[in-house]
Design a protein around this motif. Sequence first.
Motif, short mmCIF file in Angstrom:
data_model
loop_
_atom_site.label_atom_id
_atom_site.label_comp_id
_atom_site.label_asym_id
_atom_site.label_seq_id
_atom_site.Cartn_x
_atom_site.Cartn_y
_atom_site.Cartn_z
N SER A 168 -17.53 6.24 13.86
CA SER A 168 -18.48 6.09 14.97
C SER A 168 -18.72 4.63 15.31
O SER A 168 -18.87 3.78 14.44
CB SER A 168 -19.83 6.74 14.61
OG SER A 168 -20.81 6.46 15.59
N ASP A 169 -18.78 4.36 16.60
CA ASP A 169 -19.24 3.07 17.12
C ASP A 169 -20.74 2.93 16.81
O ASP A 169 -21.40 3.91 16.44
CB ASP A 169 -18.97 3.04 18.62
CG ASP A 169 -19.55 1.82 19.31
OD1 ASP A 169 -19.34 0.70 18.79
OD2 ASP A 169 -20.22 1.98 20.35
N MET A 170 -21.29 1.73 17.01
CA MET A 170 -22.72 1.51 16.76
C MET A 170 -23.52 1.37 18.06
O MET A 170 -24.26 2.26 18.44
CB MET A 170 -22.93 0.28 15.87
CG MET A 170 -22.44 0.47 14.45
SD MET A 170 -22.87 -0.90 13.32
CE MET A 170 -24.64 -0.59 13.08
N ASP A 171 -23.36 0.24 18.75
CA ASP A 171 -24.18 -0.04 19.94
C ASP A 171 -23.86 0.93 21.07
O ASP A 171 -22.70 1.11 21.44
CB ASP A 171 -23.95 -1.48 20.40
CG ASP A 171 -24.46 -2.49 19.38
OD1 ASP A 171 -25.67 -2.70 19.32
OD2 ASP A 171 -23.62 -3.02 18.62
N GLY A 172 -24.89 1.58 21.59
CA GLY A 172 -24.70 2.56 22.64
C GLY A 172 -24.18 3.89 22.13
O GLY A 172 -23.92 4.80 22.92
N ASP A 214 -18.61 4.85 23.20
CA ASP A 214 -19.20 4.82 24.53
C ASP A 214 -18.57 3.83 25.49
O ASP A 214 -18.84 3.88 26.69
CB ASP A 214 -20.70 4.51 24.43
CG ASP A 214 -20.95 3.04 24.11
OD1 ASP A 214 -20.44 2.55 23.08
OD2 ASP A 214 -21.66 2.38 24.89
N ASN A 215 -17.77 2.89 24.98
CA ASN A 215 -17.31 1.85 25.89
C ASN A 215 -15.82 1.57 25.72
O ASN A 215 -15.14 2.19 24.90
CB ASN A 215 -18.13 0.58 25.71
CG ASN A 215 -18.57 0.00 27.06
OD1 ASN A 215 -17.75 -0.17 27.96
ND2 ASN A 215 -19.86 -0.28 27.21
N LEU A 216 -15.33 0.60 26.51
CA LEU A 216 -13.88 0.39 26.60
C LEU A 216 -13.26 -0.07 25.29
O LEU A 216 -12.07 0.19 25.06
CB LEU A 216 -13.57 -0.61 27.72
CG LEU A 216 -14.00 -0.16 29.12
CD1 LEU A 216 -13.68 -1.25 30.15
CD2 LEU A 216 -13.33 1.15 29.51
#
Length: 289
Positions: free
Chosen positions: A7-11, A237-239
């Motif tokens: 998992s990503d963190m920010d957003g 969530d992002n690129l």
Amino acid sequence: MIQLIASDMDGTLLGKKMEVLQENVEAIRFAEEHGVKFVIATGRNLSEARPPLEDVGITCPIIAVNGAQAFDENRNELFTIEINKDSASEIVKTLEDDQVYFEICADGHVYSNSPAQRIENMAMNLANMMPHLTFKMALSMATSQLDVLPIKYIDDYQRLLEDDTARILKFIAFSHEEAKVLAPIRKNVEKLPDLIVTSSYPNNIEINHQYAQKGIAVKRIADKMGIPMENVMTIGDNLNDVSMLGVAGVSFAMGNAEMDVKNVAKYVTDVHSEAGVGKAIRRAIEENL
């Protein structure tokens, strides 16, 4: 059958106050009880990634700086992929010529040459994530976070490039005018060899070595654990998350994700402020995605 979740963190994992929501914590524990490994894959460096995880007792491997580094659950370094100094010098020249503010990530530290611009950019990011905040409130919050997020100030980036012991991992450049300013810079940087340019917010571009990508790093971690990629789940969530969403057997874009990110992911979950990560984890396990 899901065996590994990255998992990503920010957003993504973090809520509006940059905290790991309790629903997400409980879902991670639920996954671990079912024998599923959990890994963080973030654009943050290790020292920036650790505090919100430690606050809720999450101990796990961390892929940091967009895949430029990885650490096991005991914070032992697994690998590092740096930008060579010649390329770094060209990047500095390009960004300085275009007069944009930028920071450099190197060996566990973020380096800035302007405290005022550092605070202003943090405030802009907070204001974008939390529209209910006034800019004055966002400035106050950004200033308070400087005490938590490690930062080193340097008057001349050339000193860092001349340090033989410094490993340059990532550049991040900012502009409030977003694509109008950053798109031409991105084209110029992409002409340089062995680099990749991504983004974690519309107002920035992030420059790494071409092999420092979250997708490549997640695969390296999965291979080390003996887990095939079809049994890996990724959430972002992002690129800068696209590479890991594309290689995983199961992938979720956040409800707040960019449309280009949603188009890559197999599924879409709730927004980060409503524990979309926790909902995705429970769905994947309960439905045996």
